[in-house]
Design a protein around this motif. Sequence first.
Motif, short mmCIF file in Angstrom:
data_model
loop_
_atom_site.label_atom_id
_atom_site.label_comp_id
_atom_site.label_asym_id
_atom_site.label_seq_id
_atom_site.Cartn_x
_atom_site.Cartn_y
_atom_site.Cartn_z
N LYS A 1 109.77 -75.86 -57.68
CA LYS A 1 109.51 -74.71 -56.83
C LYS A 1 108.91 -73.54 -57.62
O LYS A 1 108.39 -72.60 -57.04
CB LYS A 1 110.79 -74.26 -56.13
CG LYS A 1 111.25 -75.22 -55.03
CD LYS A 1 112.38 -74.65 -54.24
CE LYS A 1 112.77 -75.57 -53.10
NZ LYS A 1 113.86 -75.02 -52.28
N PHE B 1 103.38 -76.03 -55.88
CA PHE B 1 104.44 -76.42 -54.96
C PHE B 1 104.69 -75.32 -53.92
O PHE B 1 104.89 -75.60 -52.74
CB PHE B 1 105.72 -76.73 -55.72
CG PHE B 1 106.86 -77.12 -54.81
CD1 PHE B 1 106.92 -78.38 -54.27
CD2 PHE B 1 107.86 -76.21 -54.48
CE1 PHE B 1 107.95 -78.75 -53.41
CE2 PHE B 1 108.88 -76.55 -53.63
CZ PHE B 1 108.93 -77.83 -53.10
N GLN B 2 104.68 -74.07 -54.37
CA GLN B 2 104.87 -72.97 -53.43
C GLN B 2 103.75 -72.95 -52.39
O GLN B 2 103.99 -72.66 -51.22
CB GLN B 2 104.91 -71.65 -54.19
CG GLN B 2 106.14 -71.50 -55.08
CD GLN B 2 106.12 -70.22 -55.90
OE1 GLN B 2 105.23 -69.39 -55.73
NE2 GLN B 2 107.08 -70.08 -56.80
N TRP C 1 104.50 -75.91 -50.00
CA TRP C 1 105.68 -75.67 -49.19
C TRP C 1 105.42 -74.58 -48.14
O TRP C 1 105.99 -74.61 -47.05
CB TRP C 1 106.85 -75.28 -50.06
CG TRP C 1 108.09 -74.95 -49.29
CD1 TRP C 1 108.71 -73.74 -49.19
CD2 TRP C 1 108.87 -75.85 -48.49
NE1 TRP C 1 109.81 -73.83 -48.38
CE2 TRP C 1 109.93 -75.11 -47.94
CE3 TRP C 1 108.76 -77.20 -48.20
CZ2 TRP C 1 110.87 -75.68 -47.11
CZ3 TRP C 1 109.70 -77.78 -47.35
CH2 TRP C 1 110.74 -77.02 -46.82
N ARG C 2 104.51 -73.64 -48.44
CA ARG C 2 104.20 -72.56 -47.49
C ARG C 2 103.69 -73.13 -46.17
O ARG C 2 103.96 -72.57 -45.11
CB ARG C 2 103.16 -71.62 -48.10
CG ARG C 2 102.72 -70.48 -47.18
CD ARG C 2 102.00 -69.42 -47.96
NE ARG C 2 100.73 -69.86 -48.46
CZ ARG C 2 99.59 -69.80 -47.76
NH1 ARG C 2 99.61 -69.32 -46.53
NH2 ARG C 2 98.45 -70.19 -48.29
N PHE D 1 104.28 -76.43 -45.22
CA PHE D 1 105.18 -77.46 -44.70
C PHE D 1 106.44 -76.86 -44.07
O PHE D 1 107.01 -77.44 -43.15
CB PHE D 1 105.57 -78.41 -45.83
CG PHE D 1 105.88 -79.80 -45.36
CD1 PHE D 1 105.67 -80.19 -44.07
CD2 PHE D 1 106.40 -80.73 -46.25
CE1 PHE D 1 105.95 -81.47 -43.63
CE2 PHE D 1 106.69 -82.01 -45.84
CZ PHE D 1 106.47 -82.38 -44.53
N ARG D 2 106.87 -75.68 -44.54
CA ARG D 2 108.15 -75.14 -44.06
C ARG D 2 108.12 -74.77 -42.59
O ARG D 2 109.17 -74.66 -41.94
CB ARG D 2 108.53 -73.92 -44.89
CG ARG D 2 107.59 -72.73 -44.75
CD ARG D 2 107.97 -71.62 -45.70
NE ARG D 2 107.02 -70.51 -45.66
CZ ARG D 2 107.05 -69.49 -46.49
NH1 ARG D 2 107.97 -69.45 -47.46
NH2 ARG D 2 106.17 -68.51 -46.40
N LYS E 1 109.86 -77.58 -40.87
CA LYS E 1 111.00 -78.09 -41.62
C LYS E 1 112.02 -78.79 -40.72
O LYS E 1 112.79 -79.63 -41.19
CB LYS E 1 111.67 -76.98 -42.42
CG LYS E 1 112.15 -75.78 -41.61
CD LYS E 1 112.68 -74.71 -42.54
CE LYS E 1 113.15 -73.48 -41.76
NZ LYS E 1 113.62 -72.41 -42.68
N THR F 1 100.64 -80.02 -40.50
CA THR F 1 100.43 -79.20 -41.69
C THR F 1 98.98 -79.28 -42.15
O THR F 1 98.38 -78.28 -42.53
CB THR F 1 101.37 -79.67 -42.82
OG1 THR F 1 102.73 -79.57 -42.37
CG2 THR F 1 101.19 -78.81 -44.05
N LEU G 1 102.15 -84.40 -48.52
CA LEU G 1 103.18 -84.08 -47.53
C LEU G 1 103.52 -85.30 -46.69
O LEU G 1 104.60 -85.38 -46.12
CB LEU G 1 102.67 -82.97 -46.61
CG LEU G 1 102.23 -81.69 -47.31
CD1 LEU G 1 101.68 -80.69 -46.30
CD2 LEU G 1 103.37 -81.07 -48.08
#
Length: 614
Positions: free
Chosen positions: A5, A10-11, A14-15, A17-18, A21, A93, A136
């Motif tokens: 993270k 990764f950030q 993840w921005r 994909f979240r 979630k 995503t 992802l």
Amino acid sequence: MIFRKTSAQFQFIWRFFRKYKALLWVGIVTLFFIDVLEVFPPLILGWTIDALTERSTPDVFLHYALIYVAVLTFQAVGRYIWRMTLVKASLLTGRDLREEIVAKIFRLPIAQLQRERAGDLVSLSTNDTEAVRMVLSGGVIVLTDAIFYFITIPVAMFWLSPKLTLLTFLPLPLIPYLVFKCEGLIRFWFEKVQENFSQMSAHAQESLAGHKLIQAFVAEEERAGQFKDLGEDYLRKSLKLARIQGFLGPSLDFVMSLSLIMLVWFVYPMIFDGALSVGVFVAFQRFVQKLIWPMEAVGLAVGFYQRSKASSGRLIKLLEQPDENEVLNLHTANESLPTKGSIEVVSQHDRSKESSNPVAIRINHLTFRYPGRHQPAIDDISFELPAGKRLAILGEIGSGKSTLLALLLKFHPVHRGQIFIADKDIVDWQTHELRNIISYVPQDVFLFKDLVSENISLSESEKSVEEAKLVKAATRARIHSEIVKMDEGYSTVLQERGSNLSGGQRQRMGIARALVKNAPLLLVDDSLSAVDYETEAAIVQEFDRFRGQTTELFVSHRVSLALRSDLVIYMHAGRISELGSPAELYKNRGRFYNLCVRQGMSPEVGSDDEVTLV
């Protein structure tokens, strides 16, 4: 270790994909449930074999068979659920990522877009976004599946025989070494492959756009040879990447095969001595085979992650570029700006609420240089154009005529106090607000592969424009009679870039597009050069019919239009060489006079308009 993270990549991933979630957690929980059930088939098989050797009753076999079928049924349902959740989250995503990348491209400054290769931007919005999406989808799924396998399968193996479990796991320390050696090489060569793909895309785009020129100069073989060289380089790098990726998976399989060989070697005497049943051996052997998949999954996950890491780095670099408004405000960062919210942003839907009155323009000691150039394109020019008047700008090629229009459109930043439109400093205008009050016809009119009606109504946000409005604009641009002769009239689909139209037809289509917008300020950049004098005169007469309703700036090399203007500017080397009414400049016998003589024209009447030289 693979996903940290703390890393920017990764950030970034993840921005996106979240947002999904909930789907992610449902899929992961379902996947864990499936992997727990994976423990039972080998155990059931082992119990069945032991039951055979012990000559058990048929009821025992039926009991094991029903359990086996139930496990497979639950697994099938679970696999459907995780595919519908994790894959769906991945696709959503990917959609969001593509939309943000494309939106960012449209927000980039004009100058930067001109520097970028089209192939690079195409690659970013397709290949790179797909590489991130795949981490992802495939990456998260296979890595999560591998982790759950390592949690559940070894526990079952240890429950059967701790000694055999430790023996089987002896070769496993080789796996981190192989993964570490390969992941860096995968990322390096994937970056090279993506760069090469961008070069191929740019070359193909340029060749398709300039195919007429290539054919005219008989340069097909040369361009094809260049593309072949790029393709061979792409193939070489892709094969190098494939060899590295192909080495990792079989290497991990080989490590697990060593475990299987060691298992057979040591278990054989234990079975003959009666220390281990055949059923336990078969179950253990199936567990070792099941561990081969997570080994492959680790290799796949590393490949997905390294590709996405290379692509996300390119995407992050693009997204970190300043937007057009940020660049435009850079020159005025230390100057007093209006407070936030003091300027209303006007959308296309609100344009009808704006005043349709023409606007005045004032240029005050304007100087502009293109980045990286020492010679100014515009060198200390000043003039005023009252609202509703027509200005004709003439001059040699490269004298700064088109640059002036680009600055009025806020395509490039200028300092405060140099340009005023409607008595407001151009720095204080919001970019979209300013462009909403301008109709613009560029030198090279771009037409989309779409309906004629859609091309003309480009500036309108509504899905359709009244046909009468289109016909009126096309008639004023002297293109209506030619449109109705097309196969489907206004519903005719144009070829790419309007290649099935002549240069004059494309220019008149662009003029019609500007007239549909009907903005208070009209900028025409030498967009009558491809029409004959008779058609040009007819179009100018149409503009004369509505004289005073719009402030007009025409860039032209023809004096016929300038002679019908209120004000004429003759530019030379970025400066205003002559400024005044057509009659005044003709009397001065300067550059404008010489141009009139060369083209065999002269003003019939003078004009004393309110034009002042600051």
